[in-house]
Motif scaffolding. Structure first.
Motif, PDB file in Angstrom:
ATOM      1  N   UNK A 135      30.176  19.589  19.996  1.00 35.14           N
ATOM      2  CA  UNK A 135      30.028  18.823  21.142  1.00 35.14           C
ATOM      3  C   UNK A 135      31.465  18.331  21.515  1.00 35.14           C
ATOM      4  N   UNK A 136      31.717  17.775  22.642  1.00 34.02           N
ATOM      5  CA  UNK A 136      33.052  17.314  22.861  1.00 34.02           C
ATOM      6  C   UNK A 136      33.507  16.020  22.343  1.00 34.02           C
ATOM      7  N   UNK A 137      32.600  15.251  21.643  1.00 35.87           N
ATOM      8  CA  UNK A 137      32.963  14.116  20.610  1.00 35.87           C
ATOM      9  C   UNK A 137      32.831  14.879  19.133  1.00 35.87           C
ATOM     10  N   UNK A 138      32.516  15.820  18.788  1.00 34.98           N
ATOM     11  CA  UNK A 138      32.221  16.430  17.456  1.00 34.98           C
ATOM     12  C   UNK A 138      31.306  15.639  16.798  1.00 34.98           C
ATOM     13  N   UNK A 139      30.217  15.221  17.336  1.00 34.17           N
ATOM     14  CA  UNK A 139      29.083  14.454  16.873  1.00 34.17           C
ATOM     15  C   UNK A 139      29.096  12.914  16.912  1.00 34.17           C
ATOM     16  N   UNK A 140      30.078  12.505  17.238  1.00 30.38           N
ATOM     17  CA  UNK A 140      30.309  10.842  17.567  1.00 30.38           C
ATOM     18  C   UNK A 140      29.512  10.384  18.320  1.00 30.38           C
ATOM     19  N   UNK A 141      29.301  10.763  19.701  1.00 25.49           N
ATOM     20  CA  UNK A 141      28.567  10.245  20.610  1.00 25.49           C
ATOM     21  C   UNK A 141      26.914  10.320  20.405  1.00 25.49           C
ATOM     22  N   UNK A 142      26.757  11.413  19.674  1.00 27.53           N
ATOM     23  CA  UNK A 142      25.398  12.034  19.326  1.00 27.53           C
ATOM     24  C   UNK A 142      24.890  11.089  17.933  1.00 27.53           C
ATOM     25  N   UNK A 143      25.686  10.369  17.325  1.00 23.77           N
ATOM     26  CA  UNK A 143      25.421   9.483  16.293  1.00 23.77           C
ATOM     27  C   UNK A 143      25.362  10.323  15.077  1.00 23.77           C
TER      28      UNK A 143
END
Length: 284
Positions: A127-135
């Protein structure tokens, strides 16, 4: 209808301990409180959950189904509490395609030696944030700017930009390539997470592009010779592939590697991770 965790714990305790008396001991409350809590749960659900005799307490058919759900709910709540309170015990670092390239193993080893109390986990999330935004992670390795004020980041290093071609491609015989060598080719890109776009080339000399969202698919297509790719150097270390050759692109700027985190909730080990990664990319 309001069902409370204490009611579910009471039901589980009665069944596990076998009697109301033993359940009361296990829960640290009176036997009368156990009876009232179970009665309130049965009223809330509108069903009878237990059969009670002078010898034993057994679940009804409905009680068995409710019990199974209660165990799952209580287990998930326990997991939630551990997740929320384990900030010092685990550090999850997300990445999209490649983690830290040739520094990955050294980072894992040095981290384990210096921070034995904080378990390190690398998590791949495309993902664009490499999982950061997804928790999915506490920190993430990103190779393009995050235009989101929720996150902060620190530059930890730079990586060369490499071209990926099939091993029988004429470019594979060269030690390095230029952007102009790829202008007439079809470039395979990941627009969500990748570091390469056609805008790297001047107008009128840009390659055609096709899109992919997975590094394995990217490598598989490139190996056929139908497309070429361009990527950060870390990819070549993490994904060597028979049939694919990586070559430096000598007329492009290096790729900035950043470690990102939630601005208002940084992990306690954030600074330590930034310092160790910076040292590794610096060659210390």
């Amino acid at each position: 209808m309001d069902v409370e965790l204490r009611q579910l714990r009471c039901l589980v305790a009665i069944v596990d301990e076998g009697t109301f008396t033993d359940a009361a001991i296990a829960l640290g409350i009176s036997q009368a409180a156990v009876s009232r809590t179970l009665a309130s749960l049965e009223r809330a659900l509108g069903v009878r959950l237990l059969r009670r005799t002078s010898r034993e307490v057994t679940p009804t058919g409905t009680g068995q189904r409710v019990l199974a759900h209660a165990r799952r709910v209580l287990g998930e709540v326990d997991d939630l509490v551990r997740e929320a309170t384990s900030g010092h015990e685990r550090l999850r670092i997300g990445y999209a395609w490649a983690a830290l390239g040739r520094h990955t193993s050294a980072f894992q080893r040095r981290w384990a030696a210096a921070h034995a109390g904080t378990d390190l986990q690398l998590v791949r999330v495309n993902s664009p944030t490499a999982g950061l935004a997804e928790g999915a992670c506490d920190l993430s390795v990103v190779r393009r700017p995050l235009d989101d004020r929720r996150f902060d980041s620190a530059l930890v290093g730079l990586e060369r930009r490499l071209c990926a071609v099939a091993d029988d491609d004429p470019l594979a015989r060269r030690r390095s390539v230029r952007l102009a060598d790829l202008a007439g080719r079809t470039l395979l890109v990941d627009r969500r997470t990748g570091t390469t776009t056609a805008e790297l080339w001047p107008p009128g000399a840009r390659p055609a592009t096709e899109e992919t969202h997975d590094v394995d698919d990217w490598l598989t297509v490139i190996a056929t010779g139908r497309c070429v790719g361009m990527t950060a150097e870390a990819t070549s270390h993490q994904y060597p592939r028979p049939g694919v050759v990586y070559r430096p692109v000598r007329d492009t700027e290096p790729i900035a590697v950043r470690l990102a985190w939630w601005r208002d909730d940084p992990h306690p080990a954030t600074q330590a991770a930034v310092e160790l990664l910076t040292a590794l990319y610096r060659g210390d």
